[in-house]
Design a protein around this motif. Sequence first.
Motif, PDB file in Angstrom:
ATOM      1  N   GLU A  20       0.905  -1.307   0.004  1.00  0.00           N
ATOM      2  CA  GLU A  20      -0.197  -0.185   0.055  1.00  0.00           C
ATOM      3  C   GLU A  20       0.840   1.332   0.095  1.00  0.00           C
ATOM      4  O   GLU A  20       2.090   1.251   0.730  1.00  0.00           O
ATOM      5  CB  GLU A  20      -1.017   0.083   1.116  1.00  0.00           C
TER       6      GLU A  20
ATOM      7  N   ARG B 279      -5.059   4.395  -3.001  1.00  0.00           N
ATOM      8  CA  ARG B 279      -6.036   3.626  -3.972  1.00  0.00           C
ATOM      9  C   ARG B 279      -7.480   4.365  -3.673  1.00  0.00           C
ATOM     10  O   ARG B 279      -8.327   3.984  -4.401  1.00  0.00           O
ATOM     11  CB  ARG B 279      -5.963   2.196  -3.751  1.00  0.00           C
ATOM     12  N   GLU B 280      -7.682   4.734  -2.562  1.00  0.00           N
ATOM     13  CA  GLU B 280      -8.865   5.314  -2.410  1.00  0.00           C
ATOM     14  C   GLU B 280      -9.284   6.693  -3.035  1.00  0.00           C
ATOM     15  O   GLU B 280     -10.471   7.049  -3.001  1.00  0.00           O
ATOM     16  CB  GLU B 280      -9.254   5.047  -0.720  1.00  0.00           C
ATOM     17  N   ALA B 281      -8.157   7.408  -3.228  1.00  0.00           N
ATOM     18  CA  ALA B 281      -8.435   8.702  -3.645  1.00  0.00           C
ATOM     19  C   ALA B 281      -8.912   8.742  -5.251  1.00  0.00           C
ATOM     20  O   ALA B 281      -8.843   7.970  -5.902  1.00  0.00           O
ATOM     21  CB  ALA B 281      -7.152   9.472  -3.662  1.00  0.00           C
ATOM     22  N   ASP B 282      -9.352   9.834  -5.616  1.00  0.00           N
ATOM     23  CA  ASP B 282      -9.896  10.077  -6.764  1.00  0.00           C
ATOM     24  C   ASP B 282      -8.555  10.134  -7.808  1.00  0.00           C
ATOM     25  O   ASP B 282      -7.883  10.868  -7.501  1.00  0.00           O
ATOM     26  CB  ASP B 282     -10.869  11.138  -7.094  1.00  0.00           C
TER      27      ASP B 282
ATOM     28  N   ARG C 146      -3.519   8.788   3.863  1.00  0.00           N
ATOM     29  CA  ARG C 146      -4.563   8.033   3.284  1.00  0.00           C
ATOM     30  C   ARG C 146      -4.311   7.229   2.191  1.00  0.00           C
ATOM     31  O   ARG C 146      -3.253   7.828   1.360  1.00  0.00           O
ATOM     32  CB  ARG C 146      -5.689   9.320   2.494  1.00  0.00           C
ATOM     33  N   SER C 147      -4.694   5.878   1.944  1.00  0.00           N
ATOM     34  CA  SER C 147      -4.170   5.297   0.828  1.00  0.00           C
ATOM     35  C   SER C 147      -4.661   5.861  -0.533  1.00  0.00           C
ATOM     36  O   SER C 147      -5.646   6.151  -0.671  1.00  0.00           O
ATOM     37  CB  SER C 147      -5.008   3.689   1.020  1.00  0.00           C
TER      38      SER C 147
END
Lengths: 214, 255
Positions: free
Chosen positions: B61, B70-73, B67-68
């Motif tokens: 990760e 992968r979760e971000a736009d 914040r990961s």
Amino acid sequence: MSGFLAQYGGEIAELTVEHLWLTGAAMLFATAIAVPVGVWLTRRPRWAKPVIGVANVLQTIPSLAMFGFLLPLPWLGERAARVAIIALTAYALLPILRNTYAGIQGIDRSLIEVARALGLTDAQRFFKVELPLAASFILAGLRTATVTCVGIATIAAAVGAGGLGELIFRGVASVDNRLVLAGAIPAALLALVCDGALGLMERWFRIPAPGTAA
Amino acid sequence: MSVAIEFRNVCFATAEGRLLLDGISLAVEEGTTTAVLGRSGSGKTTLLRTVNRMVEPTSGEVLVSGRSVREADLIALRRSIGYVIQETGLFPHMMAERDVALVLEAESRPREERVRRSRALLGAVGLEPEQFAGRYPHQLSGGQRQRVGLARALAAEPGVLLMDEPFGALDPLTRAEMQDMMRGLMARLKKTVLLVTHDLDEALYLGDRIVLLSAGKLVANLGPEEFLRSQQPEVEEYVRAFHRGEERAAEEKRA
């Protein structure tokens, strides 16, 4: 000579306009088809070979045969101009398609990477980066297509679509070289003018190579 | 100090199964510069590119500000991270002024704001806006192009800056100028910088931490001083490779 011009001048002008209209309409259709398809192919390169292959085959059909094939078709055959425009469109597809595809494929990969890394959306990347960088290439294809079609359009007169070919065919039939030239010279000039005008546009969009003049 | 970028056991394998990143764990403090060293193919660039998701890790990760990624736009993430690459990154059809503010243009900010910001940034990287705003890349020298590239990376006021061998193609004197400018700028702007380079000197000069990668593994994470003194074989080997010229000259003197 002046007597000839007085007799045929009006007709030459009229047929030149008709010739331009046939070619212009075909170029419009061909561009509207080939540019989006070319762009789509850059997203699906696996399809590039077969699709460009089809356009290539269209290109190899002798023009007289092409007009002949299209004439008996239901809606098309009603008007000779429709046949001519569709046939010319078919011939114009290949150069535009090929150049659109190659123009975008040829863009330096690192520029595409940068566009993505900067956070441009797909549409922004296309309109702000890919299209402007490929524009001169696409226009070069359009230029080749236009010049070819101005020439082929003279044959459209064989199916009664008009254009400058009409004078040529009449001249051949009546063994009158002046009539042949009255069609051939304006057609040649038209091709040269289109070539020059599109060449200028192409140069306008050409991207100066890095490393020249600092 | 808080952690700005964190790699947690990041692995990346190519489609052919070649392992380019092999379990990288690393925390980058906010406002510091971390230089990533390693020979070509050691995975430096790949590691950098996992931060803005130009590369998606096979496992593990990456976190930016906790914040990961992968979760971000994806688009928002990339716009919030500055990215500078070697030489070729400027768009040949754009004047410096437009290129610098391209991210703002992508966000449909008003033209007046874009021009103002672009000119201020050109000034900040040492390019007189009056003179350079209207220039295309081919009208700029290598060093000037690199300055424009840096200005562009700063346009969206990113907290994190990724730099992939930004000065690699420059001659040593221009490179030194750029490094000086970079140092001044970073001292002022307090960005978190991940700098990929194979130039030990550059790493020592700009890096608060120096990370050495070898065959996809992180083999050292040290301060500049410690890095030079380290007895670790991989580090010694790298340091020695850079001092061969000096050693040779010293030998000549002795002989």
